[in-house]
Design a protein around this motif. Structure first.
Motif, short mmCIF file in Angstrom:
data_model
loop_
_atom_site.label_atom_id
_atom_site.label_comp_id
_atom_site.label_asym_id
_atom_site.label_seq_id
_atom_site.Cartn_x
_atom_site.Cartn_y
_atom_site.Cartn_z
N UNK A 126 0.84 -1.20 0.00
CA UNK A 126 0.00 0.00 0.00
C UNK A 126 0.88 1.25 0.00
N UNK A 127 0.26 2.36 -0.40
CA UNK A 127 0.89 3.67 -0.34
C UNK A 127 0.30 4.40 0.86
N UNK A 135 8.09 13.29 0.37
CA UNK A 135 8.30 11.89 0.75
C UNK A 135 7.12 11.03 0.28
N UNK A 136 7.44 9.90 -0.32
CA UNK A 136 6.44 8.88 -0.65
C UNK A 136 6.73 7.64 0.19
N UNK A 482 9.25 1.15 2.62
CA UNK A 482 10.22 1.76 1.71
C UNK A 482 9.77 3.20 1.49
N UNK A 483 10.66 4.16 1.74
CA UNK A 483 10.32 5.56 1.51
C UNK A 483 11.15 6.12 0.37
N UNK A 484 10.55 6.97 -0.43
CA UNK A 484 11.21 7.66 -1.53
C UNK A 484 11.23 9.15 -1.20
N UNK A 485 12.39 9.74 -1.19
CA UNK A 485 12.54 11.12 -0.79
C UNK A 485 12.99 11.95 -1.97
#
Length: 493
Positions: A126-127, A135-136, A482-485
């Motif tokens: 999930x998101x 940040x995602x 998992x985070x995307x910055x």
């Protein structure tokens, strides 16, 4: 493969003897005769299998969902063909399975493989919204690695399929330890998966003798590359496995024993209730963890119900399935089982219970055949009420109210399943909610499960965790954040 042919281990896609060439005899419980020698895996064999499974995990986990699904679907089709091959002889010889139990085992196993295959594209993450700008956040669901599965003899084909299908479809690899009573019955599932094209190392089959079992099981449970353990069997062994896993802080799934109650309320349809109770109590001679062992019934209908129950029970044909394939109930899994069961019955009768039907006779060439026994006026403090019999036995306990029925139904350490019988379905729902059990069936037998349902106990001597459906997926996967910055973020220090 004939029943007399020896059976080897299956490690990394090859059938091999044990490292020490040690074997143990698998016997026919009904006759006591040796069937074949089976290789006994050693700790060294387990180490080899674990290393191969760990290596295979890296590629199997990267295999596409469709490819995994095709293999399990193909294996289901192959497994069903064994009904016209050697499956009937193997199950009949190893676990005294009558023809209907052979068919149910194989078809249920095929259904588990198919349903598990269908889960592969539902393993989703999930998101999650992030408060931090730029940040995602993703929460992924990932396979854990090597799974150690231990499955029992009583429903050897379908419970083996259940132990390994969901772990495999999630992308894990598996070490399977079958029961020493039924290696070939359980090997049928391994054989089907191999024929279907499951890559080497993804499933490893490691039977062990009773003497070797404690050491290899402890080794596998505690091995750092084994990430999950699932066990179906008795609570005595389940406690040992749970303790070993706890030493490593390792998750395990335990489906253990049962002492399923059937609560029959005063407005129940007696004909329907009797049929469902007998089916739940006597399928596979009562050797199912979900078997109905206790009938908790309102006093006002107890005499009529017990009379009808005994009458129907006497019509059930019991005997040697090898000489008479038409029997419904054949021998139990061990010559030790009938005397143990009769001792529980004798103890209850000595304390005031009444033997309604059953001749207390043990028959069969190896002393494993026991007829149906129904015991009335069983009290909650009797051992027959509290302990799992795992045989063709029903105890009847009379109550005065719905509240008393619920209290007594909850009066053992078993929490696997239950039934309630009433013509008022809404009342049945309320009673079902009051019974502590992983499943409760209104106007149906306790022996009932679908491959998609989250089957398992709610603690105590029935264990914990869930097999089946997405609940099973959760047992054999991990959530990973998992985070995307966004580039250019600056952080205060």
């Amino acid at each position: 493969m004939t029943i007399s042919t020896s059976l080897n281990l299956y490690i990394n896609g090859a059938h091999v003897p044990s490292r020490t060439s040690t074997t143990f005899p698998v016997t026919n419980p009904l006759t006591g005769e040796a069937l074949y020698p089976c290789a006994s895996a050693t700790v060294a064999d387990y180490e080899t299998a674990i290393q191969h499974a760990h290596a295979a995990y890296k590629t199997w986990n990267a295999t596409s969902p469709s490819a995994r699904r095709k293999i399990l679907l193909r294996a289901a089709d192959i497994l069903e063909t064994y009904l016209n091959d050697d499956a009937p002889e193997i199950l009949s010889s190893e676990v005294s399975a009558v023809p209907s139990w052979v068919k149910l085992n194989v078809l249920a196993a095929a259904a588990i493989l198919r349903e598990s295959a269908g889960l592969v594209t539902h393993i989703k993450g999930e998101i999650v919204p992030a408060d931090r700008p730029g940040t995602t956040i993703m929460v992924l669901r990932e396979a854990v690695g090597v799974v150690f599965a231990i499955s029992p003899w009583n429903a050897p084909v379908n419970l083996t399929a259940r132990a390994i299908a969901t772990p495999l479809i999630c992308g894990n690899t598996v070490l399977l330890k079958p029961s020493e009573y039924s290696p070939k019955s359980q090997h049928l599932v391994v054989r089907a998966l191999a024929e279907a094209g499951l890559p080497a190392g993804c499933i490893n089959f490691l039977p062990s003798s009773p003497a070797d079992t404690p050491s290899v099981t402890e080794f596998a449970v505690k091995h750092p590359l084994v990430r999950r353990v699932n066990f179906t069997g008795g609570d005595r062994v389940g406690r040992i496995i749970a303790a070993w896993a706890a030493e490593c802080l390792k998750p395990c799934l335990l489906e253990l024993g049962g002492k399923a109650p059937a609560v029959v309320l005063e407005d129940a349809d007696l004909e329907d209730a009797v049929d469902a109770v007998l089916f739940g109590a006597l399928s596979n001679s009562g050797q199912i963890c979900m078997s109905t062992e206790r009938v908790i019934i309102h006093t006002s209908i107890a005499d009529a119900f017990t009379t009808l129950l005994a009458s129907r029970a006497k019509q059930i044909k019991v005997g040697n399935h090898l000489t008479d394939p038409s029997v419904s109930l054949s021998g139990l899994y061990s010559p030790a089982a009938p005397p143990r069961i009769l001792s529980l019955i004798d103890d209850a009768v000595a304390q005031g219970a009444t033997l309604v039907t059953g001749d207390r006779q043990i028959t069969g060439p190896n002393g494993t055949i026991l007829g149906v026994h129904i015991v009335d006026h069983v009290k909650p403090d009797m051992a027959l009420f509290q302990n799992e019999t795992f045989g063709p036995v029903l105890c009847v306990t009379r109550v005065e109210s719905e509240e008393e029925a619920i209290e007594i139904a909850n009066g053992t350490e078993y929490t696997l399943c239950a039934s309630v019988f009433t013509k008022d379905v809404l009342r049945g729902m309320e009673v079902a909610k009051g019974i502590r059990a992983g499943s409760c069936h209104v106007n149906g037998p306790t022996v009932y499960i679908e491959p998609t349902l989250p089957n398992g106990g709610t603690g105590g001597r029935s264990g914990y965790g869930r097999f089946g459906g997405m609940a099973g997926v959760e047992e054999f996967t991990e959530r990973k954040i998992v985070t995307l910055v966004k580039p250019g973020m600056r952080y205060p220090l």
